[in-house]
Design an enzyme around this catalytic site. Structure first.
Site, PDB file in Angstrom:
ATOM      1  CE  LYS A  63      -4.143   1.867   2.326  1.00  0.00           C
ATOM      2  NZ  LYS A  63      -4.957   1.784   1.380  1.00  0.00           N
TER       3      LYS A  63
HETATM    4  C1  LIG Z   1      -6.682  -0.166  -4.040  1.00  0.00           C
HETATM    5  C2  LIG Z   1      -7.322  -0.473  -2.768  1.00  0.00           C
HETATM    6  N1  LIG Z   1      -7.727  -1.792  -2.642  1.00  0.00           N
HETATM    7  C3  LIG Z   1      -8.293  -2.495  -1.650  1.00  0.00           C
HETATM    8  C4  LIG Z   1      -8.411  -1.706  -0.737  1.00  0.00           C
HETATM    9  C5  LIG Z   1      -9.188  -2.232   0.581  1.00  0.00           C
HETATM   10  O1  LIG Z   1      -8.459  -2.852   1.805  1.00  0.00           O
HETATM   11  P1  LIG Z   1      -8.553  -2.689   3.155  1.00  0.00           P
HETATM   12  O2  LIG Z   1      -9.889  -3.487   3.271  1.00  0.00           O
HETATM   13  O3  LIG Z   1      -7.573  -3.377   4.037  1.00  0.00           O
HETATM   14  O4  LIG Z   1      -9.114  -1.175   3.721  1.00  0.00           O
HETATM   15  C6  LIG Z   1      -7.940  -0.342  -0.330  1.00  0.00           C
HETATM   16  C7  LIG Z   1      -8.212   0.377   0.850  1.00  0.00           C
HETATM   17  O5  LIG Z   1      -7.241   0.413   1.630  1.00  0.00           O
HETATM   18  C8  LIG Z   1      -7.441   0.101  -1.618  1.00  0.00           C
HETATM   19  O6  LIG Z   1      -7.059   1.441  -1.518  1.00  0.00           O
END
Ligand SMILES: Cc1ncc(COP(=O)(O)O)c(C=O)c1O
Length: 352
Positions: free
Chosen positions: A174
């Site tokens: 991330k």
């Molecule tokens: C690109 C992306 N995919 C998926 C998610 C979902 O991830 P999470 O459930 O850990 O927030 C997020 C959010 O953080 C995201 O930015």
């Protein structure tokens, strides 16, 4: 065409935690600033998290804190970011930040990045001379895709932009830089009158939304793209998978064709910001009955009961921040899709 109204109307200043955690100490919000020549601003060298704290009868509770902080450490590891911060320290800092803020519910944003050493400035792409710094801030954030969306769903499109390829920018991390891709997807969707865009991966299979994972319901089976479709290993996604298992709903990781979106019985997004948001149309084709489907509703209901502390979670998912209630972050069920028939062998979060 003017972009003036997109995402700018109905502005309401969120309530913001007055303190920010920086490198082991609390500072004031106004002092949480960086130099304009910081490496991160020029070369995208940040990794971050988004974590929700929910209002519960026992006071604020941080949702899956340990798993989020472990993903932050994993993202930093992928980018060879050497830093002194440990999992427990980051979790404790978050609990203290929420406690000090007095907010009953909030969104927590930890971010680690390469900054500028003003004594020994370095301006090149090579990140190694640039020191790491870490901040955690928090604010009250409402429903990401709108209050209505949770019940009625959102209208989305398939983006003309593909998701990052695994060997260019790892979607598993991330990182701030990945969100340039997300911004292209989001802006295109908004300009065309959609709430969100779904990106395909570089092979043309469904990947994810600009800030959410995606689930498809066909009959009584729930499907979601595997990690090899260039997705972020979402913590809400993992929560949905575990909730399905608890509810006796079959859930599988599968590569999904674009056309399958149009003929799905139900679709929904999962994410910390979006929580569980139904999708009612894709490219103006109605999904199922055109609203929140019964399986989505069942999963959503269970999710909100858990996050509000009204029902026990499949693991130790809530960290209460009030002193009397303080519980240690989850060391229960590991965050892993090992139980699924994933085509990608990946342990997403290893134990610290
Ligand atoms: C690109 C992306 N995919 C998926 C998610 C979902 O991830 P999470 O459930 O850990 O927030 C997020 C959010 O953080 C995201 O930015």
């Amino acid at each position: 065409m003017s972009n003036d109204n997109l995402g700018k109307k109905e502005f309401k200043k969120p309530e913001i935690a007055p303190d920010v955690w920086r490198d082991g100490e609390f500072i004031k919000w106004d002092d949480a600033r960086v130099h304009v020549m910081a490496h991160v601003l020029h070369y995208g060298s940040s990794v971050f998290e988004g974590i929700r704290t929910y209002r519960t009868r026992r006071g604020p509770a941080v949702f899956r804190l340990r798993e989020h902080m472990q993903r932050l450490l994993n993202s930093a590891k992928i980018y060879r970011m050497e830093h002194p911060w440990k999992l427990a320290q980051l979790c404790d800092a978050t609990v203290e930040l929420v406690r000090r803020s007095g907010l009953q519910q909030c969104y927590v944003r930890p971010i680690m990045f390469r900054t500028l050493d003003e004594e020994r400035p370095a301006f090149g792409v090579n990140p190694f001379p640039n020191p790491m710094t870490c901040y955690i801030g928090a604010w009250d954030w409402g429903k990401y895709l709108g209050e209505e969306a949770i019940e009625h769903g959102v209208d989305v499109c398939v983006s003309s932009w593909n998701r990052l390829t695994p060997n260019s920018m790892p979607a598993m991390a991330k990182s701030g830089a990945n969100y340039m891709n997300s911004q292209l997807i989001k802006m295109e969707a908004l300009l065309n009158g959609f709430a969100e865009g779904i990106a395909l991966d570089d092979r043309g299979y469904v990947s994810e939304g600009s800030g959410e994972n995606i689930f498809l319901v066909t009959g009584d089976i729930v499907l979601t793209p595997p990690l090899s479709s260039s997705i972020l290993p979402g913590i809400t996604r993992d929560s949905v998978i575990q909730i399905c298992e608890e509810l006796g709903i079959t859930v599988k990781e599968r590569t999904i064709q674009r056309a399958a979106l149009y003929v799905a019985d139900e679709l929904f997004f999962s994410g910390t910001a979006a929580e569980i948001t139904p999708i009612r149309s894709v490219d103006r084709i109605t999904v199922g009955q055109g609203g929140r489907g019964p399986i989505t509703e069942k999963i959503q209901k269970r999710f909100f009961e858990i996050t509000k502390g009204e029902r026990p979670a499949p693991g130790n998912w809530l960290t209460y921040t009030n002193k009397a209630n303080t519980s240690s972050p989850s060391d229960g069920k590991s965050f892993s899709t090992a139980a699924l028939e994933s085509e990608t062998a990946a342990i997403i979060v290893k134990s610290a």
